[in-house]
Design an enzyme around this catalytic site. Structure first.
Site, PDB file in Angstrom:
ATOM      1  CB  SER A 242       5.093   2.314  -6.256  1.00 21.04           C
ATOM      2  OG  SER A 242       4.133   2.580  -5.280  1.00 21.04           O
TER       3      SER A 242
ATOM      4  CG  ASP B 171       6.298  -2.533  -0.331  1.00 22.02           C
ATOM      5  OD1 ASP B 171       5.820  -1.491   0.165  1.00 22.02           O
ATOM      6  OD2 ASP B 171       6.778  -2.580  -1.471  1.00 22.02           O
TER       7      ASP B 171
ATOM      8  CG  HIS C 116       7.428   1.307  -1.513  1.00 20.23           C
ATOM      9  ND1 HIS C 116       6.545   0.342  -1.935  1.00 20.23           N
ATOM     10  CD2 HIS C 116       7.200   2.396  -2.319  1.00 20.23           C
ATOM     11  CE1 HIS C 116       5.809   0.810  -2.927  1.00 20.23           C
ATOM     12  NE2 HIS C 116       6.198   2.048  -3.182  1.00 20.23           N
TER      13      HIS C 116
END
Length: 524
Positions: free
Chosen positions: A238, A465, A492
């Site tokens: 991320s 995602d 995710h």
């Protein structure tokens, strides 16, 4: 430039022949490496510092940390870095660092440094939780996690709101008041938030000015040297992909391998990023609905076309009539939607989300509140981690600010259109957020990385995602000239989370520096 290195080992309280501290070694162990790789001028003492590895007692700061960091094979230490890299002789900060040494020292490649994202997420517990996710990596790499500056076990922490103030803010639903007076109140609170961060954080504006990705990437290079690695092997999830790409730009010759999973688009403006993320969560919500209506007990009924309205009818009344939960708090509209967003990060939470929505129909808000607490990192004793404070602090110095109410209004319009499940039913308004009033200027701008000669990196991107849309991974891979691995799922991030196809490709890359075949796609 230091071209040779000497490894010195000092052992306190135990005798051992292991310079790297094999699992189960007696602690503490102090290891001092001469600087590895080039050393920026004035930073010699930081690059050559010794690390004293000891028990991780006291490093865990949250319930999740304590659960993940129970293994006796874990070792922890603090790394010292400059507060301000322009003033290396000035104040310093300490970063919490954890490692689980490679299980087979004779086959050891080096350190695998991990960052879980955020910004503001602590890295120690992530490395601890992943240390046994793959036998090959566990045998050949030290799993290393670090809490970035201002976070978790690092010192000092960025501190803005007290635990009680966080609870009160979550319960307030102030953003639902779109009257002129309500907008003024929201902006006054946004301005006050920055002031509280400045007042409650040690080094004040100095800490806030140097909290961003620019500085974390420099910290990461000092960590690489202190760990004794000539080149960095890194896994970033991320927001951790932004740390990785920034590191690649800053220290391209110090990169061995980068796995960047759940990427942020490096060139995307904050406005476009927010809108794209809203669309991503809407897609995840639609996927949840498609699953839910096939269940016997779907809280939103059996009509997929009517599920959005059923959801809005269920959560919107919380704005005026919050639901009591068992610990005495009341589930607000904000907390309910935060809990929903948390559950949309992974299909594994869909059952729990359906249970939470079913409970809400019966005036039971406990499950949604628990999901919201998970997102906000609130412990069972009512204490919060610093993640939310650091999230705002980093974003406010990483990106340009929106200071024009008309631009803020346009963002609100686009966001409501992109994510109708989060539409509270009120007309959009142009409210300026905390970054508009932040006490220090931003230190970074979105841009396409330009890193000629960078070793091939691996970007992992998931088609649905919700938090970091698939196209962002495509853009990052192109910008860095790296390989792209596609995972066809709704969640995710993907690497080291149980998918054999994804894991085998990532492990092959990290161990042998071999990218998967172009166009490789993995499925659940």
């Amino acid at each position: 430039m230091v071209t040779a290195s000497i490894l010195l080992v000092f052992v306190a309280g135990a005798c051992t022949t292991s310079v790297d501290g094999e699992p189960g070694a007696k602690l503490p162990i102090t290891v001092t490496n001469a600087p590895k790789g080039p050393v920026p001028q004035g930073l010699e003492k930081f690059y050559s510092q010794g690390l004293t590895w000891d028990s991780c007692d006291g490093y865990a700061k949250t319930d999740y940390d304590r659960q993940a960091m129970r293994s006796k094979d874990l070792q922890c230490t603090h790394l010292t870095v400059p507060l301000d890299y322009a003033k290396p002789d000035g104040d310093t900060v300490k970063l919490g660092v954890l490692r689980r040494p490679a299980r087979k020292s004779s086959e050891r490649i080096g350190s695998l440094v991990i960052n879980p994202g955020g910004p503001g997420a602590a890295g120690l517990s992530t490395a601890a939780a992943l240390a046994d996710a793959n036998d090959t990596l566990a045998d050949r790499f030290d799993f290393v996690g670090f809490d970035p500056r201002g976070v978790g076990s690092s010192e000092p922490n960025v501190e803005c709101l007290t635990d009680q103030e966080m609870d009160a803010e979550r319960a307030d639903d102030a953003e639902l008041d779109v009257t002129p007076a309500g907008v003024r109140k929201q902006e006054d609170e946004a301005k006050s938030f920055g002031q509280e961060c400045e007042e409650n954080t040690k080094f004040g504006p100095g800490m806030l000015a140097n909290i961003g990705t620019r500085d974390v990437a420099k910290d990461l290079d000092i960590l690489r040297s202190a760990l004794g690695d000539e080149k960095l092997t890194y896994l970033g999830y991320s927001y951790g992909t932004r740390i990785g790409s920034t590191y690649a730009e800053t220290f391209p010759n110090n990169v061995r391998a980068l796995v960047l999973d759940g990427a942020l688009d490096p060139s995307q403006s904050p406005v476009d990023e927010v809108v794209a993320q809203g669309a991503g969560f809407q897609k995840a919500f639609d996927d949840f609905v498609a699953w839910c209506v096939k269940q016997d007990d779907c809280a939103l009924g059996k009509d997929q076309n009517g599920a959005l309205k059923a959801f809005q009818d269920l959560v919107r009344p919380l704005a005026k009539n919050p639901v009591q939960v068992s610990d005495g708090r009341r589930l607000s509209y904000e907390d309910a939607t935060t809990g929903v967003v948390q559950a949309l990060y992974s299909e594994q939470l869909w059952d729990r989300l359906n249970s939470g929505l079913t409970g809400l129909k019966q005036n039971d808000g406990d499950t949604l509140m628990q999901l919201a607490d998970l997102y906000m990192e609130r412990d069972s004793d009512g204490e919060y981690s610093t993640t939310q404070d650091v999230f705002t602090a980093v974003r406010c110095v990483d990106d340009p600010r929106i200071t024009d109410p008309n631009e803020a209004l346009e963002v609100a319009r686009q966001y409501k259109a992109a994510a109708p499940f989060l539409d509270d039913g009120n007309p959009p308004v142009g409210v300026l957020d905390a970054c508009a009033y932040w006490p220090v200027p931003n230190t970074s701008e979105p841009h396409v990385p330009n890193v000629p000669g960078l070793p091939k990196v691996l970007v992992v991107s998931t088609t649905n995602d919700p938090a970091t849309p698939y196209e962002a991974g495509v853009a990052l891979a192109k910008g860095l000239g790296g390989g792209l691995l596609t995972y066809e799922a709704t969640q995710h991030t993907a690497f080291l989370q149980g998918n054999k196809c994804v894991d085998e490709a990532g492990v092959k890359y990290l161990t042998d520096l071999q990218l998967p075949k172009e166009g490789t796609r993995c499925k659940p």
